[in-house]
Design a protein around this motif. Structure first.
Motif, PDB file in Angstrom:
ATOM      1  N   ALA A   5      88.565  27.182  11.781  1.00  0.00           N
ATOM      2  CA  ALA A   5      89.954  27.653  11.765  1.00  0.00           C
ATOM      3  C   ALA A   5      90.747  26.913  10.701  1.00  0.00           C
ATOM      4  CB  ALA A   5      90.575  27.426  13.140  1.00  0.00           C
ATOM      5  N   LYS A   6      91.732  27.593  10.150  1.00  0.00           N
ATOM      6  CA  LYS A   6      92.572  26.982   9.127  1.00  0.00           C
ATOM      7  C   LYS A   6      93.998  26.881   9.648  1.00  0.00           C
ATOM      8  CE  LYS A   6      90.027  28.388   4.974  1.00  0.00           C
ATOM      9  NZ  LYS A   6      88.807  27.980   5.506  1.00  0.00           N
ATOM     10  N   ILE A   7      94.525  25.682   9.662  1.00  0.00           N
ATOM     11  CA  ILE A   7      95.909  25.440  10.047  1.00  0.00           C
ATOM     12  C   ILE A   7      96.685  25.134   8.780  1.00  0.00           C
ATOM     13  CG2 ILE A   7      97.485  23.979  11.375  1.00  0.00           C
ATOM     14  CD1 ILE A   7      95.647  25.653  13.147  1.00  0.00           C
ATOM     15  N   PHE A   8      97.639  26.009   8.440  1.00  0.00           N
ATOM     16  CA  PHE A   8      98.448  25.812   7.244  1.00  0.00           C
ATOM     17  C   PHE A   8      99.607  24.873   7.556  1.00  0.00           C
ATOM     18  CE2 PHE A   8      96.544  30.027   6.527  1.00  0.00           C
ATOM     19  CZ  PHE A   8      95.918  29.771   5.317  1.00  0.00           C
ATOM     20  N   TYR A   9      99.972  24.074   6.568  1.00  0.00           N
ATOM     21  CA  TYR A   9     101.117  23.181   6.733  1.00  0.00           C
ATOM     22  C   TYR A   9     101.868  23.058   5.418  1.00  0.00           C
ATOM     23  CZ  TYR A   9      98.357  19.576   4.363  1.00  0.00           C
ATOM     24  OH  TYR A   9      97.623  18.867   3.439  1.00  0.00           O
ATOM     25  N   LEU A  10     103.126  22.684   5.534  1.00  0.00           N
ATOM     26  CA  LEU A  10     103.968  22.372   4.390  1.00  0.00           C
ATOM     27  C   LEU A  10     104.442  20.937   4.564  1.00  0.00           C
ATOM     28  CD1 LEU A  10     106.141  25.616   4.231  1.00  0.00           C
ATOM     29  CD2 LEU A  10     104.337  24.939   2.639  1.00  0.00           C
ATOM     30  N   LEU A  11     104.616  20.235   3.462  1.00  0.00           N
ATOM     31  CA  LEU A  11     105.120  18.869   3.519  1.00  0.00           C
ATOM     32  C   LEU A  11     106.629  18.887   3.341  1.00  0.00           C
ATOM     33  CD1 LEU A  11     102.381  17.004   1.474  1.00  0.00           C
ATOM     34  CD2 LEU A  11     102.726  16.999   3.950  1.00  0.00           C
ATOM     35  N   LYS A  12     107.312  18.146   4.210  1.00  0.00           N
ATOM     36  CA  LYS A  12     108.767  18.048   4.139  1.00  0.00           C
ATOM     37  C   LYS A  12     109.161  16.582   4.227  1.00  0.00           C
ATOM     38  CE  LYS A  12     109.833  22.574   5.874  1.00  0.00           C
ATOM     39  NZ  LYS A  12     110.688  23.370   6.721  1.00  0.00           N
ATOM     40  N   GLN A  13     110.212  16.251   3.484  1.00  0.00           N
ATOM     41  CA  GLN A  13     110.689  14.876   3.449  1.00  0.00           C
ATOM     42  C   GLN A  13     111.834  14.714   4.445  1.00  0.00           C
ATOM     43  OE1 GLN A  13     112.383  13.591  -0.320  1.00  0.00           O
ATOM     44  NE2 GLN A  13     111.540  11.539  -0.023  1.00  0.00           N
ATOM     45  N   ASN A  14     111.811  13.597   5.167  1.00  0.00           N
ATOM     46  CA  ASN A  14     112.903  13.273   6.082  1.00  0.00           C
ATOM     47  C   ASN A  14     114.104  12.862   5.248  1.00  0.00           C
ATOM     48  OD1 ASN A  14     114.759  11.710   7.624  1.00  0.00           O
ATOM     49  ND2 ASN A  14     113.206  11.490   9.209  1.00  0.00           N
ATOM     50  N   LYS A  15     115.187  13.618   5.389  1.00  0.00           N
ATOM     51  CA  LYS A  15     116.385  13.338   4.604  1.00  0.00           C
ATOM     52  C   LYS A  15     117.549  12.882   5.481  1.00  0.00           C
ATOM     53  CE  LYS A  15     115.000  16.341   0.883  1.00  0.00           C
ATOM     54  NZ  LYS A  15     115.243  17.484   0.051  1.00  0.00           N
ATOM     55  N   ALA A  16     117.239  12.466   6.698  1.00  0.00           N
ATOM     56  CA  ALA A  16     118.277  11.987   7.611  1.00  0.00           C
ATOM     57  C   ALA A  16     118.616  10.539   7.267  1.00  0.00           C
ATOM     58  CB  ALA A  16     117.795  12.100   9.054  1.00  0.00           C
ATOM     59  N   GLN A  17     119.751  10.369   6.598  1.00  0.00           N
ATOM     60  CA  GLN A  17     120.144   9.017   6.187  1.00  0.00           C
ATOM     61  C   GLN A  17     120.354   8.161   7.427  1.00  0.00           C
ATOM     62  OE1 GLN A  17     122.790   8.461   3.031  1.00  0.00           O
ATOM     63  NE2 GLN A  17     121.847  10.029   1.777  1.00  0.00           N
ATOM     64  N   GLY A  18     119.939   6.925   7.335  1.00  0.00           N
ATOM     65  CA  GLY A  18     120.042   6.001   8.454  1.00  0.00           C
ATOM     66  C   GLY A  18     118.830   6.035   9.367  1.00  0.00           C
ATOM     67  N   SER A  19     117.947   6.993   9.150  1.00  0.00           N
ATOM     68  CA  SER A  19     116.738   7.090   9.962  1.00  0.00           C
ATOM     69  C   SER A  19     115.745   6.017   9.526  1.00  0.00           C
ATOM     70  CB  SER A  19     116.107   8.472   9.784  1.00  0.00           C
ATOM     71  OG  SER A  19     114.822   8.515  10.346  1.00  0.00           O
ATOM     72  N   LYS A  20     114.996   5.498  10.470  1.00  0.00           N
ATOM     73  CA  LYS A  20     113.959   4.514  10.148  1.00  0.00           C
ATOM     74  C   LYS A  20     112.868   5.118   9.271  1.00  0.00           C
ATOM     75  CE  LYS A  20     114.539   1.889  14.398  1.00  0.00           C
ATOM     76  NZ  LYS A  20     113.920   1.483  15.659  1.00  0.00           N
ATOM     77  N   ILE A  21     112.764   6.436   9.295  1.00  0.00           N
ATOM     78  CA  ILE A  21     111.711   7.115   8.523  1.00  0.00           C
ATOM     79  C   ILE A  21     112.303   7.924   7.366  1.00  0.00           C
ATOM     80  CG2 ILE A  21     109.985   7.146  10.369  1.00  0.00           C
ATOM     81  CD1 ILE A  21     110.915  10.004  11.041  1.00  0.00           C
ATOM     82  N   TYR A  22     113.510   7.570   6.945  1.00  0.00           N
ATOM     83  CA  TYR A  22     114.159   8.246   5.819  1.00  0.00           C
ATOM     84  C   TYR A  22     113.265   8.179   4.585  1.00  0.00           C
ATOM     85  CZ  TYR A  22     117.394   9.277   2.026  1.00  0.00           C
ATOM     86  OH  TYR A  22     117.992   9.822   0.912  1.00  0.00           O
TER      87      TYR A  22
END
Length: 178
Positions: free
Chosen positions: A2-19
């Motif tokens: 099976a193939k699971i498609f994904y897109l990469l997105k950047q966390n743009k929430a300022q102040g987030s630990k994972i920004y």
């Protein structure tokens, strides 16, 4: 596989630990309605026509809802358990006698718990082992370069990720998506 498609997105929430960190979000390419799923099942060497399979799936759907609305869980061996949960309004009732479902209940949710029996385990940690992951953006670029023009598309969607492992599925759901 099976193939699971994904897109990469950047966390743009300022102040987030994972920004600034990048995370994968699932990308669906199609939503199969009951009729399409019945046709697919019938194409797997079934002796039943798509119309018969469709009838069984429709009856399953209506009976599943009937059982859930009668406070029953429904276990489909090898798949998992469907059940309901209640969502209360914030604050609750001040007194036990003050509680009213019409006033204090916000929603009735249908939930699903994947089967975790060793033979048919489709829990998140086991299900991921069965899939091949494909970057939809990279695949679309490759297809465009080759002149094919076919690319993963559809109503989008993905996982509303938090960068951890506790994402809630979303996909071809009205009002959600990319």
């Amino acid at each position: 596989m099976a193939k699971i498609f994904y897109l990469l997105k950047q966390n743009k929430a300022q102040g987030s630990k994972i920004y600034g960190k990048w995370f994968a979000h699932g990308k669906t390419i199609e939503t199969l309605n009951t009729r399409k799923m019945a046709t697919h099942i019938a194409e797997h060497g079934s002796i039943y026509t798509p119309d018969v399979v469709f009838g069984v799936l429709e009856k399953f759907r209506s009976c599943l809802l009937e059982m859930l609305l009668n406070s029953k869980r429904v276990k489909i061996d090898g798949l998992g358990i469907f059940y309901t949960t209640l969502e209360n309004e914030k604050g609750g009732a001040d007194q036990k006698d003050d509680f009213s479902p019409t006033k204090n209940l916000k929603a009735l949710h249908i939930r699903f718990l994947p089967d975790q029996e060793a033979e048919t385990n489709i829990s998140s940690r086991e299900f991921i082992k069965k899939a091949e992951f494909v970057n939809a953006e990279a695949l679309a670029g490759q297809l465009l370069e080759s002149g094919s023009g076919d690319s993963p598309s559809g109503n989008g969607g993905g996982n509303s990720g938090n960068g951890g492992g506790n994402t809630q599925p979303s996909g071809d759901v009205p009002g959600e998506g990319d």
